[in-house]
Design an enzyme around this catalytic site. Sequence first.
Site, PDB file in Angstrom:
ATOM      1  N   HIS A  94       5.547  -1.253  -9.319  1.00  0.00           N
ATOM      2  CA  HIS A  94       6.821  -1.125  -8.594  1.00  0.00           C
ATOM      3  C   HIS A  94       7.926  -0.819  -9.587  1.00  0.00           C
ATOM      4  O   HIS A  94       7.982  -1.393 -10.668  1.00  0.00           O
ATOM      5  CB  HIS A  94       7.146  -2.408  -7.825  1.00  0.00           C
ATOM      6  CG  HIS A  94       8.209  -2.181  -6.788  1.00  0.00           C
ATOM      7  ND1 HIS A  94       7.918  -1.715  -5.526  1.00  0.00           N
ATOM      8  CD2 HIS A  94       9.555  -2.319  -6.833  1.00  0.00           C
ATOM      9  CE1 HIS A  94       9.036  -1.597  -4.834  1.00  0.00           C
ATOM     10  NE2 HIS A  94      10.052  -1.950  -5.612  1.00  0.00           N
ATOM     11  N   ASP A 173      12.204  -8.608   3.952  1.00  0.00           N
ATOM     12  CA  ASP A 173      12.675  -7.576   3.019  1.00  0.00           C
ATOM     13  C   ASP A 173      13.014  -6.289   3.764  1.00  0.00           C
ATOM     14  O   ASP A 173      13.969  -5.608   3.417  1.00  0.00           O
ATOM     15  CB  ASP A 173      11.646  -7.298   1.912  1.00  0.00           C
ATOM     16  CG  ASP A 173      12.206  -6.324   0.876  1.00  0.00           C
ATOM     17  OD1 ASP A 173      13.288  -6.613   0.324  1.00  0.00           O
ATOM     18  OD2 ASP A 173      11.598  -5.266   0.652  1.00  0.00           O
ATOM     19  N   SER A 195      13.364  -9.298  -3.500  1.00  0.00           N
ATOM     20  CA  SER A 195      12.984  -8.139  -2.688  1.00  0.00           C
ATOM     21  C   SER A 195      11.657  -7.553  -3.182  1.00  0.00           C
ATOM     22  O   SER A 195      10.719  -7.340  -2.412  1.00  0.00           O
ATOM     23  CB  SER A 195      14.112  -7.097  -2.769  1.00  0.00           C
ATOM     24  OG  SER A 195      13.665  -5.839  -2.351  1.00  0.00           O
ATOM     25  N   LYS A 199       7.499  -8.329  -1.417  1.00  0.00           N
ATOM     26  CA  LYS A 199       6.565  -7.324  -0.875  1.00  0.00           C
ATOM     27  C   LYS A 199       5.311  -7.221  -1.727  1.00  0.00           C
ATOM     28  O   LYS A 199       4.209  -7.074  -1.215  1.00  0.00           O
ATOM     29  CB  LYS A 199       7.099  -5.901  -0.724  1.00  0.00           C
ATOM     30  CG  LYS A 199       8.466  -5.554  -1.040  1.00  0.00           C
ATOM     31  CD  LYS A 199       8.766  -4.091  -0.697  1.00  0.00           C
ATOM     32  CE  LYS A 199       9.663  -3.517  -1.755  1.00  0.00           C
ATOM     33  NZ  LYS A 199      10.998  -4.099  -1.772  1.00  0.00           N
TER      34      LYS A 199
END
Length: 447
Positions: A94, A173, A195, A199
């Site tokens: 990410h 989120d 956030s 996820k």
Amino acid sequence: MADVTLPVRLNHMRAVDLIRKKRDSGEHSREEIDFLISGYTRGEIPDYQMAAWLMATWIRGLSGAEIASLTEAMLHSGEVITFPELPAKKVDKHSTGGIGDKTSLILAPIVAAGGLNVPMISGRGLGHTGGTLDKLEAIPGFNTALTLADFRRVLRECGMALIGQTAEIAPADKKIYALRDVTCTVENVGLICASIMSKKLAEGIDALVLDVKTGSGAFMQKEEDSVRLAELMVETAKRMGKKAVALITDMDQPLGRFAGHSHEVMESIEVLKGRGAADLRDLSIELSAWMFFLGDCSKSVDQGRVRAEKLVASGEALARFKQGIGLQGGDPGVIDDYAILPQARNRAEIKSQASGFLSATNCMEFGIALATLGGGREKKEDQIDPGVGLEFHKRIGDRVAAGDTLATIYYNSAGKLEEAQQRIADSFVLSGHQPPPKKLVRRIIGA
Ligand code: URA
């Protein structure tokens, strides 16, 4: 008598009191954060109260304990998936977001082709940055809103699946992210950590590679803030039993040559074909190498790098991307025919007024200019125009002569063109001296 104390307090909890508490620099208890997140996710707390709490939080900050409570409350707002049916390790990446940052589209097929599973839950554009979901949706038919059952099926069939937060997975989120995007409440270490990690921890992964951007196009512009965010996220992942590493990477200029949705899909496919911009290719390979290493698919990061390069050179990563596009409803013809992507009708060039060396860019302004032209959202309900884009012709350190083209704007409506042109032209900084080359990967946290 003693038993009634806690329920009575919870029953009397009100969002307005929690907004006041944060406004006045108070520290929330775990119960208070649970109340806010579950109430907002269920639609019992309205957008305007959540927006006020987010702004109070942005200004006053969150303690370490509050960040941990927020991350866990957001994670448990939906399901935490597991994949007992998939024997290979599940690994994801990410990024904290930047301009032209499209590495997910490149590394997911590389890593899937190398034998790992990549169950990726991504976001839409946030603030001045673009989002993986919006980019993928530039491909005609591509569905980023798969049901959980389809997410599992696609992952089983091709080793990669890319979706957004849903009503089932990380719903808190999904709602808070969209609200932060349009209320200027993104750039806060605690909110970003909660956030991202809510996820990522919901995806059932074994390991996570974080790409934490730093510089003028990042949410965290100062390197020390990026390092703090990276440490916080790596610590959160490890506390939850996941392997994790964070690369602090340069965002003082756009990554690659293009920004804008269709353009970024094209540029990603170019890299998978063994072409494309060197910085984009290098970072995608580096992140893939770490994913192979953390996923126990290579003995070292060096070996992971070699593996990633081979999968691109052999065409296996490109073939995997084509398969993944088809399985998610997209038109796989995009691999050979970029004309099926939405295209802008017009173009305009930004020329340099002076000579010198490109010494810096105010990179965030490129993202704002792109959004102004329709490539981003100002309100939650705004539609993205995937055809608009920016092409960057110079990199920091390049010599620039007066009259050289610095950037090309691809646009549809001329309404905001002048404003975008001004922002872009003002964001290239020239000087008389050639600056030293920029390091793409500045530091590694948690290795
Ligand atoms: N990416 C996310 O998913 N969330 C943030 O808050 C910032 C970047």
